[in-house]
Design a protein around this motif. Structure first.
Motif, mmCIF file in Angstrom:
data_model
loop_
_atom_site.group_PDB
_atom_site.id
_atom_site.type_symbol
_atom_site.label_atom_id
_atom_site.label_comp_id
_atom_site.label_asym_id
_atom_site.label_seq_id
_atom_site.Cartn_x
_atom_site.Cartn_y
_atom_site.Cartn_z
ATOM 1 N N ASP A 32 17.906 44.833 42.068
ATOM 2 C CA ASP A 32 18.135 43.628 42.555
ATOM 3 C C ASP A 32 16.784 42.769 42.909
ATOM 4 O O ASP A 32 16.523 41.475 42.568
ATOM 5 N N PHE A 33 15.723 43.844 43.324
ATOM 6 C CA PHE A 33 14.711 43.228 43.932
ATOM 7 C C PHE A 33 13.679 42.947 42.599
ATOM 8 O O PHE A 33 12.518 42.085 42.912
ATOM 9 N N ASN A 34 13.865 43.188 41.429
ATOM 10 C CA ASN A 34 12.982 42.922 40.182
ATOM 11 C C ASN A 34 13.877 42.255 38.936
ATOM 12 O O ASN A 34 13.563 42.458 38.048
ATOM 13 N N GLU A 35 14.957 41.778 39.368
ATOM 14 C CA GLU A 35 16.068 41.201 38.517
ATOM 15 C C GLU A 35 16.321 42.159 37.238
ATOM 16 O O GLU A 35 16.531 41.887 36.268
ATOM 17 N N TRP A 36 16.530 43.375 37.731
ATOM 18 C CA TRP A 36 16.988 44.616 36.651
ATOM 19 C C TRP A 36 15.851 44.691 35.559
ATOM 20 O O TRP A 36 16.499 45.094 34.546
ATOM 21 N N GLN A 37 14.794 44.254 35.889
ATOM 22 C CA GLN A 37 13.631 44.433 34.808
ATOM 23 C C GLN A 37 12.821 45.794 35.137
ATOM 24 O O GLN A 37 12.375 45.854 36.231
ATOM 25 N N PRO A 38 12.969 46.808 34.415
ATOM 26 C CA PRO A 38 12.508 48.193 34.819
ATOM 27 C C PRO A 38 10.917 47.966 34.758
ATOM 28 O O PRO A 38 10.058 47.667 34.232
ATOM 29 N N GLN A 39 10.434 48.698 36.068
ATOM 30 C CA GLN A 39 9.138 48.617 36.222
ATOM 31 C C GLN A 39 8.558 50.066 36.029
ATOM 32 O O GLN A 39 9.338 50.896 36.820
ATOM 33 N N PRO A 40 7.544 50.461 35.480
ATOM 34 C CA PRO A 40 7.002 51.736 35.552
ATOM 35 C C PRO A 40 6.596 52.174 36.841
ATOM 36 O O PRO A 40 6.264 51.389 37.529
ATOM 37 N N MET A 41 6.776 53.621 37.001
ATOM 38 C CA MET A 41 6.447 54.333 38.045
ATOM 39 C C MET A 41 5.505 55.140 37.706
ATOM 40 O O MET A 41 5.177 55.679 36.760
ATOM 41 N N LYS A 42 4.305 55.451 38.734
ATOM 42 C CA LYS A 42 3.220 56.026 38.619
ATOM 43 C C LYS A 42 3.506 57.576 38.824
ATOM 44 O O LYS A 42 4.208 57.972 39.655
ATOM 45 N N PHE A 43 3.096 58.517 37.747
ATOM 46 C CA PHE A 43 3.313 59.964 37.991
ATOM 47 C C PHE A 43 2.310 60.730 39.055
ATOM 48 O O PHE A 43 1.095 60.124 38.596
ATOM 49 N N VAL A 44 2.483 61.217 39.918
ATOM 50 C CA VAL A 44 1.598 61.735 40.817
ATOM 51 C C VAL A 44 1.635 63.286 40.675
ATOM 52 O O VAL A 44 2.494 64.055 41.003
ATOM 53 N N LYS A 45 0.524 63.630 40.028
ATOM 54 C CA LYS A 45 0.376 65.042 39.362
ATOM 55 C C LYS A 45 0.435 65.951 40.628
ATOM 56 O O LYS A 45 1.069 67.109 40.515
ATOM 57 N N LYS A 46 -0.225 65.865 41.618
ATOM 58 C CA LYS A 46 -0.455 66.722 42.567
ATOM 59 C C LYS A 46 0.896 66.968 43.420
ATOM 60 O O LYS A 46 1.105 68.008 44.003
ATOM 61 N N ASP A 47 1.895 65.837 43.343
ATOM 62 C CA ASP A 47 3.166 65.924 44.064
ATOM 63 C C ASP A 47 4.389 66.311 43.201
ATOM 64 O O ASP A 47 5.261 66.608 43.408
ATOM 65 N N ASN A 48 3.871 66.346 41.728
ATOM 66 C CA ASN A 48 4.729 66.560 40.465
ATOM 67 C C ASN A 48 5.872 65.383 40.563
ATOM 68 O O ASN A 48 7.251 65.791 40.545
ATOM 69 N N VAL A 49 5.803 64.143 40.943
ATOM 70 C CA VAL A 49 6.768 63.038 40.882
ATOM 71 C C VAL A 49 6.341 61.863 40.619
ATOM 72 O O VAL A 49 5.176 61.686 40.598
ATOM 73 N N PHE A 50 7.384 60.740 40.239
ATOM 74 C CA PHE A 50 6.979 59.550 39.969
ATOM 75 C C PHE A 50 7.127 58.603 41.181
ATOM 76 O O PHE A 50 8.035 58.933 41.871
ATOM 77 N N ARG A 51 6.435 57.727 41.456
ATOM 78 C CA ARG A 51 6.432 57.291 42.811
ATOM 79 C C ARG A 51 5.855 55.789 42.642
ATOM 80 O O ARG A 51 5.134 55.416 41.939
ATOM 81 N N THR A 52 6.607 54.802 43.495
ATOM 82 C CA THR A 52 6.164 53.511 43.582
ATOM 83 C C THR A 52 6.413 52.940 45.072
ATOM 84 O O THR A 52 7.718 53.644 45.742
ATOM 85 N N ARG A 53 5.767 52.075 45.421
ATOM 86 C CA ARG A 53 6.085 51.256 46.731
ATOM 87 C C ARG A 53 6.449 50.006 46.637
ATOM 88 O O ARG A 53 5.540 49.238 45.641
ATOM 89 N N ILE A 54 7.286 49.507 47.117
ATOM 90 C CA ILE A 54 7.912 48.157 47.123
ATOM 91 C C ILE A 54 8.210 47.517 48.430
ATOM 92 O O ILE A 54 8.807 48.159 49.291
ATOM 93 N N ARG A 55 7.588 46.260 48.731
ATOM 94 C CA ARG A 55 7.713 45.874 50.063
ATOM 95 C C ARG A 55 9.107 44.718 49.825
ATOM 96 O O ARG A 55 9.292 44.036 48.790
ATOM 97 N N LEU A 56 10.126 44.975 50.613
ATOM 98 C CA LEU A 56 11.541 44.216 50.664
ATOM 99 C C LEU A 56 11.626 43.758 51.841
ATOM 100 O O LEU A 56 11.226 44.106 52.831
ATOM 101 N N PRO A 57 12.384 42.508 51.666
ATOM 102 C CA PRO A 57 12.671 41.829 53.060
ATOM 103 C C PRO A 57 13.620 42.586 54.032
ATOM 104 O O PRO A 57 14.575 43.289 53.367
ATOM 105 N N LYS A 58 13.417 42.598 55.140
ATOM 106 C CA LYS A 58 13.983 43.511 56.275
ATOM 107 C C LYS A 58 15.616 42.804 56.104
ATOM 108 O O LYS A 58 15.982 41.783 55.660
ATOM 109 N N ASN A 59 16.482 43.770 56.507
ATOM 110 C CA ASN A 59 17.868 43.692 56.928
ATOM 111 C C ASN A 59 18.466 43.219 55.882
ATOM 112 O O ASN A 59 19.685 42.293 55.997
#
Length: 99
Positions: A32-59
């Motif tokens: 819902d927060f990006n109108e269902w347009q896929p945004q790539p997530m960054k691969f973090v090699k040291k943790d072996n995960v894909f990660r992204t941070r997004i700020r969303l409105p509270k509540n």
């Protein structure tokens, strides 16, 4: 996996989305927060995960899913909730209300 950081001075919640699976080479997040347009997530090699941070409105609640290798939709196993979608599957839900 979801991690949330609540701010006292602004009405936002920073949500860290993480996804890990050995057979995946590309992960994008859509919701819902990006109108269902896929945004790539960054691969973090040291943790072996894909990660992204997004700020969303509270509540608020936001539906989202991960798009794996540009062809397979997957939910977050640590989502706050799951709700049916029009495609006969479920969406993950993240709640930005402090507990």
């Amino acid at each position: 996996m979801l991690k949330k950081k609540f701010f006292k001075s602004i009405d936002e919640t920073e949500v860290t989305f993480e996804f890990a699976r050995e057979d995946v080479t590309d992960v994008a997040i859509a919701g819902d927060f990006n109108e269902w347009q896929p945004q790539p997530m960054k691969f973090v090699k040291k943790d072996n995960v894909f990660r992204t941070r997004i700020r969303l409105p509270k509540n608020q609640d936001f539906n989202f899913r991960y798009l794996l290798n540009a062809q397979e939709w997957e939910n977050d196993y640590a989502a706050d909730a799951y709700i049916p979608n029009p495609f006969g599957t479920e969406n993950s839900v993240v709640c930005t209300q402090p507990t």
